[in-house]
Design a protein around this motif. Sequence first.
Motif, PDB file in Angstrom:
ATOM      1  N   ALA A 198       1.010  -1.078   0.457  1.00  0.00           N
ATOM      2  CA  ALA A 198      -0.156  -0.059   0.011  1.00  0.00           C
ATOM      3  C   ALA A 198       0.729   1.057   0.396  1.00  0.00           C
ATOM      4  N   ASP A 199       0.486   2.044  -0.645  1.00  0.00           N
ATOM      5  CA  ASP A 199       1.565   3.586  -1.406  1.00  0.00           C
ATOM      6  C   ASP A 199       0.696   4.415  -0.646  1.00  0.00           C
ATOM      7  N   TYR A 200       1.069   5.013   0.383  1.00  0.00           N
ATOM      8  CA  TYR A 200       0.219   6.508   1.122  1.00  0.00           C
ATOM      9  C   TYR A 200       0.623   7.373   0.323  1.00  0.00           C
ATOM     10  N   GLY A 201      -0.334   8.575  -0.172  1.00  0.00           N
ATOM     11  CA  GLY A 201      -0.019   9.655  -0.442  1.00  0.00           C
ATOM     12  C   GLY A 201      -0.688  11.102   0.738  1.00  0.00           C
ATOM     13  N   LEU A 202      -0.071  12.181   0.272  1.00  0.00           N
ATOM     14  CA  LEU A 202       0.001  13.311   0.825  1.00  0.00           C
ATOM     15  C   LEU A 202      -0.304  13.974  -0.005  1.00  0.00           C
ATOM     16  N   ILE A 203      -0.887  15.076   0.221  1.00  0.00           N
ATOM     17  CA  ILE A 203      -1.089  16.125  -0.607  1.00  0.00           C
ATOM     18  C   ILE A 203      -1.610  17.425   0.195  1.00  0.00           C
ATOM     19  N   VAL A 204      -0.753  18.680   1.120  1.00  0.00           N
ATOM     20  CA  VAL A 204      -1.697  20.009   0.713  1.00  0.00           C
ATOM     21  C   VAL A 204      -2.715  20.634  -0.213  1.00  0.00           C
ATOM     22  N   LEU A 205      -4.234  21.234   0.181  1.00  0.00           N
ATOM     23  CA  LEU A 205      -5.058  21.575  -0.150  1.00  0.00           C
ATOM     24  C   LEU A 205      -3.999  22.853  -0.485  1.00  0.00           C
ATOM     25  N   ASP A 206      -5.536  23.260  -1.682  1.00  0.00           N
ATOM     26  CA  ASP A 206      -5.225  24.949  -2.196  1.00  0.00           C
ATOM     27  C   ASP A 206      -5.869  25.849  -1.090  1.00  0.00           C
ATOM     28  N   GLY A 207      -5.410  27.111  -1.097  1.00  0.00           N
ATOM     29  CA  GLY A 207      -5.225  28.032   0.038  1.00  0.00           C
ATOM     30  C   GLY A 207      -4.745  27.529   1.656  1.00  0.00           C
ATOM     31  N   SER A 208      -4.381  26.976   1.672  1.00  0.00           N
ATOM     32  CA  SER A 208      -4.386  26.343   2.854  1.00  0.00           C
ATOM     33  C   SER A 208      -2.702  27.059   3.136  1.00  0.00           C
TER      34      SER A 208
END
Length: 322
Positions: free
Chosen positions: A279-289
């Motif tokens: 299982a590959d775990y993905g990370l994202i920072v949402l726009d406007g943060s």
Amino acid sequence: MDHEFQEGRLKLAPVIGLVTMAAAKQLPGHQSWGAGEFRLTTINWQRKKGENMQRTILYALIFTASFLFPTMTPAAEINLYAAGSLRAALSDVAKAFEQHTGTMVKGAFAPSGLLRQRIEKGEEANVFASANMEHPQTLVNKGQSGPVVLFARNNLCTLAQPEVAVSSTTLLEVMLIPEIKLGTSTPVADPSGDYAWQLFEKAERVRAGSFKKLSDKALPLTGGPDSPKAPEGRNLYAWVMQEKQADVFLTYCTNAVLARKEAPELQIIQVPPELSVGADYGLIVLDGSSLEAWRFAMFILAPEGQKILAGYGFVAEGLPAE
């Protein structure tokens, strides 16, 4: 380009990607510095050598980011949306970040697919940590800037009742027994369920007919919008097994370890190589943060965060070499 610099650049690529994207976003309240200027700064810092090079680079990135966002007001609180399998690990990462920075992190933990749907409906999330790469990438495909960064890996294991005679070598045979109740999480809503179905597909290549038999009998007991919740304070998987809802249950190895801490009578069976699913775990920072959200994402990728993840059984490749 010497070997040490090249190796450090590759290992720090996810961190560099996060901050470069932050610089390029034109977020409200920051000056319009170009991403090219940022890259030049990081390259100059990267040329520092020594066994602490990676840590030096990380601090350089954070320092540079503080100039890229000079007028942003620090967030009073960061909203973290994270896969349920990350609850224990990222709660500790959040506490460590709060101690370092004074910025509070509010965590919402649930199946990744359901969290993605909540974000799509407009809930305010700053950092999304998914148990796969697909759910955050779906947000990018629908307009989020990204990037999606791999920050940890996990594997499937099997929880088994103490009376079930099973080993790694006999796992497929036991799962195929009609009387054996096979528990999984819910596909689509929870990546753990998707990974279980991938295991069934691998089983088909080992023994013809296995996919239909396993997918037909599998009981999606967790991870769905209507799945029963464990009583307050109980581990979900320990509770499911102690309630005898399943004889064997396919889940993440990290979940299995936490379940057996509460229910030590349970067996943990390693999935054999021919059926193994990662299982590959993905990370994202949402726009406007805020800048603080980006710092928190980098903290997860930094050695401090990676060490905590590794302590809970995740494969954390961001740790420096021994």
